[in-house]
Design a protein around this motif. Structure first.
Motif, short mmCIF file in Angstrom:
data_model
loop_
_atom_site.label_atom_id
_atom_site.label_comp_id
_atom_site.label_asym_id
_atom_site.label_seq_id
_atom_site.Cartn_x
_atom_site.Cartn_y
_atom_site.Cartn_z
N ASP A 70 -12.50 5.84 0.86
CA ASP A 70 -13.15 6.17 -0.40
C ASP A 70 -14.39 5.29 -0.55
O ASP A 70 -14.30 4.07 -0.59
N THR B 230 1.66 11.50 1.93
CA THR B 230 0.40 10.98 1.39
C THR B 230 -0.59 12.11 1.12
O THR B 230 -1.23 12.14 0.06
N SER B 231 -0.71 13.04 2.05
CA SER B 231 -1.71 14.12 1.92
C SER B 231 -1.08 15.48 1.63
O SER B 231 -1.75 16.51 1.74
N ASP C 109 0.79 -1.23 0.00
CA ASP C 109 0.00 0.00 0.00
C ASP C 109 0.83 1.29 0.00
O ASP C 109 0.26 2.38 0.05
N ARG D 108 -7.07 3.04 -1.06
CA ARG D 108 -7.79 3.96 -0.21
C ARG D 108 -8.65 3.25 0.84
O ARG D 108 -9.32 2.27 0.54
N HIS E 61 -7.42 0.98 -9.69
CA HIS E 61 -6.97 2.14 -8.92
C HIS E 61 -6.07 3.03 -9.78
O HIS E 61 -5.68 2.67 -10.89
N CYS F 205 4.71 7.48 0.68
CA CYS F 205 3.44 7.96 0.13
C CYS F 205 2.45 6.81 0.12
O CYS F 205 2.72 5.75 -0.47
N THR G 264 -2.69 12.88 -10.84
CA THR G 264 -3.22 11.52 -10.68
C THR G 264 -3.94 11.14 -11.95
O THR G 264 -4.68 11.96 -12.52
N TYR H 220 -11.31 -0.04 0.59
CA TYR H 220 -10.07 -0.80 0.73
C TYR H 220 -10.22 -2.18 0.10
O TYR H 220 -11.15 -2.93 0.40
N GLY I 175 -2.11 6.19 0.23
CA GLY I 175 -3.25 6.55 -0.61
C GLY I 175 -3.33 5.72 -1.87
O GLY I 175 -4.12 6.01 -2.76
N HIS J 110 2.48 16.22 -4.87
CA HIS J 110 1.75 15.44 -5.86
C HIS J 110 1.60 16.26 -7.14
O HIS J 110 1.06 17.36 -7.14
#
Length: 281
Positions: free
Chosen positions: A114, A158-159, A90, A111, A144, A106, A167, A119, A108, A164
């Protein structure tokens, strides 16, 4: 396994080592699926002797089959910054080459919050990350996304929106992406070839090739991309912004391994044979 413990991984350990400056880097991401226990490690060995340089634990909160990774560690090197990238369970994690400590990670990639894509306990990673100066492209699995992140993060990014770049909605499940010049090539498992601008993520085109399962990774050489299907058909596509099939070649033998190209010879490992193809002078 005598040194690092019995592997617990559903389809067998398949991660390819990375040899750099005489040091062999290996990710051993596996486990029995219990999130309370962690078997995964990343190790560095002297290439000539096998002596351990360092070993670090590779923790995550992955569950079930997601503790297993069939991806390979890769090296990020832009001439100034150089680090090892381990991929699986993950997360993608950047490691310092001197002692293996974690620089950033990182998540996400699978998820947990979501409602559309909850998951997935079977989202094991197979495709490996690829990089170019200033960018690391991170595939996931199944339905994904693909992530593009900056290499200069610290801690858990990650956030962190600043780290980033973009995507993309769909990932190759098994084939590893390829970056050539300013373009990123994604060969989907169904044979679709999607090309994006590497730094922006903007779609250049998405076209179908051979409607068969593709598990081999696309390979680039001499201005061409080689896409290998499970039934042995190899589609040769012109690299660049225009989709153009240059040739289609039938081996007539099942193939899942990626082609290897060296000194004008294409090596193809089918289920039956090893082929070497070159121009005869």
């Amino acid at each position: 396994q005598d040194r690092y413990g019995k592997f617990s991984i559903q389809f067998g350990m398949s991660s390819t080592p990375v040899l750099d400056n005489g040091v062999l880097y290996i990710q051993l991401i596996h486990g029995e699926g219990n999130p309370k226990t962690r078997e995964a490690v990343v190790v560095a060995l002297e290439g000539l002797t096998g002596k351990e340089v360092w070993k670090v634990d590779r923790p995550s909160d992955a569950e079930a089959e997601n503790e297993h990774s069939y991806a390979s560690a890769t090296m990020y090197d832009d001439g100034k910054t150089k680090m090892l990238l381990s991929h699986g369970a993950d997360f993608i994690v950047a490691h310092d080459l001197k002692d293996g400590h974690e620089i950033w990670r990182c998540g996400g990639l699978n998820r947990r919050d979501d409602t559309v894509l909850p998951y997935d306990p079977t989202l094991r990673f197979v495709a490996s990350p690829v990089s170019a100066p200033g960018i690391i492209v991170v595939p996931t699995a199944k339905q994904h996304p693909v992530l593009a992140i900056r290499p200069d993060g610290k801690g858990d990014i990650t956030s962190d929106a600043k780290q980033h770049l973009w995507t993309w909605k769909r990932t190759p499940d098994v084939p590893t992406p390829v970056i050539v010049d300013d373009l990123l090539y994604l060969c989907m498992e169904n044979g679709n070839l999607t090309v994006l601008e590497a730094m922006s993520g903007k779609e250049v085109y998405s076209e179908a090739t051979h409607r068969q399962r593709h598990r081999a990774s696309p390979v680039y050489a001499d201005g061409k991309l080689y896409l290998t299907a499970r039934d042995g058909r190899i589609t040769v596509v012109q690299a660049g912004r225009e989709f153009k099939v240059l040739s289609v070649n039938e081996l007539g033998e099942d193939q899942s391994a990626s082609p290897a190209i060296s000194n004008g010879t294409i090596y193809l490992r089918t289920f039956q044979h090893l082929w070497a193809i070159r121009t005869v002078k």
